[in-house]
Design an enzyme around this catalytic site. Structure first.
Site, PDB file in Angstrom:
ATOM      1  N   ASN A 104      38.006  38.157  -0.533  1.00  0.00           N
ATOM      2  CA  ASN A 104      37.231  38.191  -1.847  1.00  0.00           C
ATOM      3  C   ASN A 104      36.270  39.049  -1.630  1.00  0.00           C
ATOM      4  O   ASN A 104      34.949  37.878  -2.353  1.00  0.00           O
ATOM      5  CB  ASN A 104      36.728  36.543  -0.807  1.00  0.00           C
ATOM      6  CG  ASN A 104      38.113  36.084  -0.880  1.00  0.00           C
ATOM      7  OD1 ASN A 104      38.344  35.125   0.037  1.00  0.00           O
ATOM      8  ND2 ASN A 104      38.876  35.814  -1.988  1.00  0.00           N
ATOM      9  N   ILE A 111      30.290  39.228  -4.103  1.00  0.00           N
ATOM     10  CA  ILE A 111      30.920  37.712  -3.525  1.00  0.00           C
ATOM     11  C   ILE A 111      31.718  36.853  -4.502  1.00  0.00           C
ATOM     12  O   ILE A 111      31.081  36.228  -5.148  1.00  0.00           O
ATOM     13  CB  ILE A 111      30.662  37.660  -2.621  1.00  0.00           C
ATOM     14  CG1 ILE A 111      29.212  38.133  -1.170  1.00  0.00           C
ATOM     15  CG2 ILE A 111      30.643  35.754  -1.571  1.00  0.00           C
ATOM     16  CD1 ILE A 111      28.084  37.487  -1.214  1.00  0.00           C
ATOM     17  N   CYS A 112      33.397  36.588  -3.557  1.00  0.00           N
ATOM     18  CA  CYS A 112      34.021  36.315  -4.782  1.00  0.00           C
ATOM     19  C   CYS A 112      33.943  34.016  -4.622  1.00  0.00           C
ATOM     20  O   CYS A 112      34.564  34.596  -2.892  1.00  0.00           O
ATOM     21  CB  CYS A 112      34.988  35.501  -5.022  1.00  0.00           C
ATOM     22  SG  CYS A 112      36.145  34.953  -6.094  1.00  0.00           S
ATOM     23  N   LEU A 113      32.542  33.347  -4.343  1.00  0.00           N
ATOM     24  CA  LEU A 113      32.559  32.388  -4.043  1.00  0.00           C
ATOM     25  C   LEU A 113      32.432  31.208  -5.023  1.00  0.00           C
ATOM     26  O   LEU A 113      31.112  32.012  -5.558  1.00  0.00           O
ATOM     27  CB  LEU A 113      31.425  32.254  -2.979  1.00  0.00           C
ATOM     28  CG  LEU A 113      30.923  30.569  -2.400  1.00  0.00           C
ATOM     29  CD1 LEU A 113      32.720  30.146  -1.184  1.00  0.00           C
ATOM     30  CD2 LEU A 113      30.265  31.208  -1.667  1.00  0.00           C
TER      31      LEU A 113
END
Length: 187
Positions: A104, A111-113
């Site tokens: 992620n 950042i993949c959040l």
């Protein structure tokens, strides 16, 4: 038509807030909210915060996360937070300053959040983001990857993935011709 006016109003508020940043005596809504968030921040012992521009400059800071369990245990991962003047209506900008092999987090530190993107809401706080980041290290999400190679290995070869991660943390290593410097918590 109503939406057009609300967009223009929001842009005007952001411009006014940006113009007031740093002026003594007059704090932007974002500065007031970040003060509240920081006052309420209660970090566990494995997470630290630092302010490179001084403790009175709350709109830019670093968080260091040292996972004490899971695949990333023993590592130290630094994140740079830049809080926009439109905060809390606009999400903070967060980059991972530590190069890490993670499904992620891409190689540029993006950042993949979800709460940093489409699921951001003004009721969320800096604390919410920090705990979201910590959770990414405890339970990476291969179903929504930024680093597709890492996600694929995480799913298909979990033991090898963990070995690569631990080697990168402790000693630094090359994975798929990309160098990941050591990032152990003792550094």
């Amino acid at each position: 038509m109503l939406k057009l006016f609300s967009v223009k109003d929001k842009q005007k508020q952001q411009q006014e807030a940006a113009a007031n940043v740093g002026k003594p005596g007059k704090l932007s809504a974002g500065e007031l909210r970040i003060q509240k968030d920081m006052a309420e921040l209660n970090l566990p012992s494995n997470i630290t915060i630092s302010f490179p521009d001084g403790k009175d400059k709350l709109m830019h800071f670093f968080i260091a996360i040292r996972p004490d369990e899971g695949i990333y245990r023993g590592g130290k991962f630094n994140f740079e937070f830049t809080v926009p003047p439109g905060y809390p209506h606009d999400a903070p900008k967060v980059l991972c300053a530590t190069k890490v092999y993670h499904p992620n987090i891409d190689l540029e530190g993006k950042i993949c959040l979800n709460i940093l993107r489409e699921d951001w809401k003004p009721v969320l706080s800096i604390s919410s983001v920090i705990y979201g980041l910590q959770f990414l290290f405890l339970d990476p999400n291969p179903d929504d990857p930024l680093n597709k190679e890492a996600a694929q290995m995480f799913v298909d070869q979990p033991r090898q993935f963990e070995q690569y991660v631990q080697r990168a943390i402790q000693y630094g290593t090359y994975i798929n011709n990309v160098h990941f410097p050591a990032c152990s918590a003792s550094c």
